[in-house]
Design an enzyme around this catalytic site. Structure first.
Site, PDB file in Angstrom:
ATOM      1  CD  GLU A   5      -2.844   1.192   2.288  1.00 37.88           C
ATOM      2  OE1 GLU A   5      -2.648   0.458   3.273  1.00 37.88           O
ATOM      3  OE2 GLU A   5      -3.563   2.197   2.303  1.00 37.88           O
ATOM      4  CG  ASP A   6       1.591   2.900   3.237  1.00 36.47           C
ATOM      5  OD1 ASP A   6       0.605   3.270   2.580  1.00 36.47           O
ATOM      6  OD2 ASP A   6       1.561   2.672   4.459  1.00 36.47           O
TER       7      ASP A   6
END
Ligand code: MN
Length: 747
Positions: A89-90
């Site tokens: 996600e990051d």
């Protein structure tokens, strides 16, 4: 671009070592190697990132992993997935990178976690549809939700560094969804901490007040607990039981809820803490026997409060919780709750089923958790249910505490608080739900709307001709019952429409007509239906009889008057017995002349209607009242409204009389009373539906102290039909009185 300082690297490594210390349950060297690899991979990926607090980002995944390993007790795959949970996600790494390094299993979990993140973290509020997706993920692999809970717990623990508005939002989501989820999964400790932390950020003032109160009363409480425990310790030692006894205050959040719901202040809460006895069971004896034995030893010392026993050992809660709870009178006349558990039960109680999986393989398909997941899946898989409705119903099921009730054969059924007989019926089987007419609890008849209490033994009474009723939705509370009722109602209407259509087609065929839009249109007007479906439905339900269909269709011929029934009237009520001549035109009301009011398609407008207040039916003594809009309203002579009108506006009253036509059905209502007996509801419905072929609209039966009282609304042809019915109802054994009640409920 900041890199990690020497000190930070040291801290990170120390934390990772600490995590490894908490992985003692993972014995395979290969798995330990993978955990180390995951740490290095994540550390590398998050290298340039920092949390809002300023600390290196990797601290977060390490903390989440530690919760997963030590507080939930999950295995290597979950620990690895937790370390990697924010990578996709990051950072610039993709799911495929994860697959390449860690394989399919880990990838699936990470994928699930990333999807959930998109539900909660990017939207300003939780979207119902997304929540549903979240639960679908949950039913795929429960580890995804457990890791997500660990993630949320760590975020809640470090919420201080977030801006105020974010704190409120995250705390709100936590109390709304995550704490109930944790509860449902049996993660008691995590649930409690999530609740307390939410309260801390949502309502800091109250949180601190309660916290200070707990601290302030600690010494006194500890003294009391020691005093209370001392004799128990001696007694259990005498019996060679290995145990641990402790007294723990209730959580801040639960004290807060108690203060709120009971409107009391801190000092008034008597059960601020519970005594917990956790013992090592003797492997040669059933755990249940040993729990009860300890309870019995305690009640030798302190007087028990019998109605406060909660036996979650014989029947564990749906979330897996097992323990024996009792309340006894302690020193100073204070009631004290005692919880008795084995070490195994304690493990499950504190850490949930997941902890238990550590020792048992996943093939325990009948476990309560699996049952729960199965229910969720059933709900999710039922098509055509609207996402918002789903979330409401699901949440209701999550939030309410549960009750345990029994089938006649003693099987335990878990239902949410306030569940009714109809919920129970659907829980047993959809068909039982669909055919339910009432219930029997401890030999007493109860209506379907009756709320169940824990311990009730419930028998569902069914009738073959019963069908799900709209009213049921008013008191069904489980998602399962509601869904089934709604589906069947829709189905039912479809069937009746279809039936009506067939009846009509058949009828038209007999008179050599084929249904076309002109004919249908005429029938719609003639029978006063709203539209085609309504026409079919009313035919299907027997409300419209087609005996006069030929006449209805021949509306333009000479012999055009159709009468379902005729009303004759004259100006004065004294003249009521004089039947007037038929007059075949002029629908306009002329009070001076006798006139037959005709109901049919040829009327420019219907010129009379049946009063809703008293619902007279053919055979009743009736009067007409000419209303300002030129319609005559037909009241029963007994109707108070009619009496009032007769005395005040006599000039507008006309006498009226029914003809003997027996075509339409009229709504009537009767009340019935008697002695409560097995099967009485069944007999009543049988008489009404089978013997006399009347259509029941509503049936409600209430019982108290061995007596029952029922109210029935049904469609009848006329008073003769109704009187016959009343006579037959009288013949049922146990029936004491049957009365027609004046007012049927309004449509
Ligand atoms: Mn995270």
């Amino acid at each position: 671009m900041k890199v990690q300082t020497e000190k930070e690297i040291k801290d990170i490594n120390a934390r990772f070592d600490d995590l490894l210390d908490h992985c003692a349950h993972i014995t395979s060297p290969e798995e330990i190697k993978q955990i180390k690899k995951a740490f290095q991979f994540a550390n590398e990926a998050h290298m340039n990132m920092r949390r809002k607090s300023g600390e290196p980002y990797i601290i977060h995944p390490i903390s989440v992993s530690k919760i997963v390993a030590s507080e939930i007790g999950l295995g290597a795959n979950s620990i690895i997935a937790a370390l990697l949970h924010d990578v996709v996600e990051d950072t610039e790494y993709s799911l495929e990178d994860i697959r390449f390094h860690f394989g399919d299993k880990i990838t699936t979990i990470i994928d699930g976690l990333t999807k959930i993140s998109s539900v909660f973290d990017k939207k300003s509020s939780i979207q119902a549809e997304n929540f549903r997706k979240l639960l679908l993920t949950l039913s795929d692999d429960v580890r995804v939700i457990l890791i997500k809970l660990a993630d949320r717990l760590n975020n809640m623990r470090t919420l201080d560094s977030m801006p105020k508005n974010k704190q409120i939002k995250i705390a709100g989501e936590t109390i709304y969804l995550f704490a109930p989820l944790a509860h449902r999964l049996g993660l008691f400790t995590i649930k409690t901490e999530l609740e307390d932390l939410s309260l801390k950020y949502q309502n800091p003032k109250i949180f601190n007040e309660i916290l200070n109160n707990i601290k302030g009363s600690e010494q006194e409480r500890q003294l009391f607990i020691n005093k209370f425990s001392m004799p128990i310790k001696e007694k259990l030692n005498e019996h060679n039981i290995k145990f641990d006894i402790s007294g723990r205050p209730k959580s801040i959040y639960s004290i807060f809820t108690k203060m709120e719901t009971k409107k009391i202040n801190f000092e008034e809460i008597y059960d601020l803490f519970a005594i917990r006895i956790v013992f090592d069971p003797n492997p040669n004896l059933p755990e249940k026997v040993q729990c009860w034995n300890i309870y019995s030893l305690i009640t030798d010392i302190y007087m028990p409060k019998p109605e406060r026993i909660r036996d979650w050992v014989s029947t564990p809660k749906a979330n897996g919780y097992e323990a024996l709870h009792g309340t006894v009178m302690g020193p100073e006349g204070r009631w004290v709750e005692v919880q008795i558990r084995t070490t195994r039960m304690d493990e499950i109680a504190e850490r949930g089923f997941a902890a238990h999986w550590k020792y048992k393989n996943n093939d325990q398909s009948e476990s309560e958790l699996d049952k729960w997941l199965k229910r969720i899946r059933e709900l999710l898989e039922t098509p055509s249910n609207d996402a918002h409705e789903f979330i409401d119903e699901f949440k209701l099921n999550l939030f309410s505490s549960e009750i345990l009730v029994f089938t006649p054969k003693g099987k335990v059924i878990t239902l949410p608080m306030n569940a009714t007989v109809i919920d129970f019926a659907y829980e047993i089987h959809t068909e039982i739900g669909n055919k339910a007419i009432g219930g029997k609890i401890n030999q007493k008849l109860v209506p379907l709307s009756h709320s169940l209490s824990s311990g009730d033994q419930v028998e569902v009474l069914t009738a073959d001709n019963q069908r799900p009723q709209k009213e049921w939705l008013e008191y069904a509370i489980t998602a399962k019952a509601k869904l089934n009722i709604k589906n069947s109602l829709k189905e039912d209407i479809k069937i009746r429409i279809e039936k009506g259509k067939n009846i009509l087609d058949e009828k038209l065929k007999k008179i050599n007509l084929r249904p076309n839009s002109r004919i249908i249109k005429k029938l719609i007007t003639g029978y006063e239906a709203v539209n085609k479906e309504d026409l079919y439905l009313k035919i299907g339900e027997g409300i419209i009889s087609l005996d006069n269909v030929k006449k209805v269709l021949k509306k333009n011929t000479k012999n055009k008057w159709i009468r379902y029934w005729e009303l004759t009237y004259s100006k004065n009520i004294q003249n009521s017995k004089k039947l007037s001549e038929q007059q075949k035109k002029n629908p306009k009301i002329d009070l001076g002349k006798p006139l037959i009011i005709r109901e049919g398609i040829d009327e420019p407008g219907k010129n009379y209607r049946i009063a809703k207040c008293c619902n007279p039916i053919p055979g009743d003594d009736v009067v007409g009242y000419k209303s300002p809009d030129e319609t005559i309203i037909i009241h029963s002579c007994k109707c108070p409204t009619a009496t009032r009108l007769m005395s005040s506006q006599g000039n507008l009253i006309v006498s009226a009389q029914w003809t003997k036509h027996r075509i339409l059905s009229f709504l009537a209502s009767i009340s019935i009373q008697g002695i409560d007996q097995i099967g009485i509801a069944n007999s009543i419905t049988n008489v009404i539906s089978h013997d006399l072929n009347a259509n029941i609209r509503k049936l409600a039966i209430e019982t108290h102290d061995g007596l029952f009282e029922g109210n029935i609304e049904l469609y009848v042809h006329d008073t003769k039909h109704l009187n016959n019915l009343i006579m037959n109802l009288f013949k049922i054994k146990g029936v004491i009185s049957v009365k027609r009640t004046e007012a049927a409920s309004k449509e």
